[in-house]
Write a protein that holds these residues in place. Sequence first.
Motif, mmCIF file in Angstrom:
data_model
loop_
_atom_site.group_PDB
_atom_site.id
_atom_site.type_symbol
_atom_site.label_atom_id
_atom_site.label_comp_id
_atom_site.label_asym_id
_atom_site.label_seq_id
_atom_site.Cartn_x
_atom_site.Cartn_y
_atom_site.Cartn_z
ATOM 1 N N LYS A 37 0.817 -1.237 -0.027
ATOM 2 C CA LYS A 37 0.078 0.145 -0.129
ATOM 3 C C LYS A 37 0.841 1.334 -0.072
ATOM 4 N N PHE A 38 2.115 1.051 0.429
ATOM 5 C CA PHE A 38 3.052 2.323 0.726
ATOM 6 C C PHE A 38 3.734 2.727 -0.729
ATOM 7 N N PHE A 39 3.362 3.872 -1.342
ATOM 8 C CA PHE A 39 3.799 4.120 -2.452
ATOM 9 C C PHE A 39 5.418 4.862 -2.446
ATOM 10 N N LEU A 40 6.004 4.589 -3.560
ATOM 11 C CA LEU A 40 7.391 5.130 -3.427
ATOM 12 C C LEU A 40 7.346 6.626 -3.342
ATOM 13 N N GLY A 41 8.050 7.203 -2.659
ATOM 14 C CA GLY A 41 8.299 8.588 -2.192
ATOM 15 C C GLY A 41 7.153 9.286 -1.189
ATOM 16 N N GLU A 42 6.338 8.373 -0.604
ATOM 17 C CA GLU A 42 5.403 8.654 0.123
ATOM 18 C C GLU A 42 5.843 9.569 1.502
ATOM 19 N N TRP A 43 6.808 8.633 2.085
ATOM 20 C CA TRP A 43 7.326 9.190 3.348
ATOM 21 C C TRP A 43 8.408 9.948 3.153
ATOM 22 N N PHE A 44 8.089 11.095 3.750
ATOM 23 C CA PHE A 44 9.255 12.347 3.546
ATOM 24 C C PHE A 44 10.545 12.063 4.224
#
Length: 121
Positions: A37-44
């Motif tokens: 579910k976690f998209f590439l680049g989503e977490w700063f």
Amino acid sequence: MTVRKLDADGDLALGAQEFLSGYSAEEVAQNVRTRLKFFLGEWFLDTTDGTDWFGGVLGKGSVLSSRESVIRRRILLTPGCAGMTAFSVTTDIATRELTVSATIVSQSGDSAEIQYVQAVI
């Protein structure tokens, strides 16, 4: 490793059985679904982490083998995952969905089935 258990709706489970621990198949399967579910680049704090849905999987003209490679790698690099015994990626043009199905084996030796559906934009 200990994680909070999620219910069928993806919300935190409350009550006596709210934690999973010890790399059980259920815990690893939940972590796999979360990682997908976690998209590439989503977490700063780490823009290099995440599933490359837009660049490597859902992009126009992406090759099935490269799609599978991105998803397979994401699953196998999940902490506690010792391997997979089954894996498939299917697309449904009518519903515009990509479905990932896998059977993973945890480090504890038990297995769990995973199904993840990603809407194609």
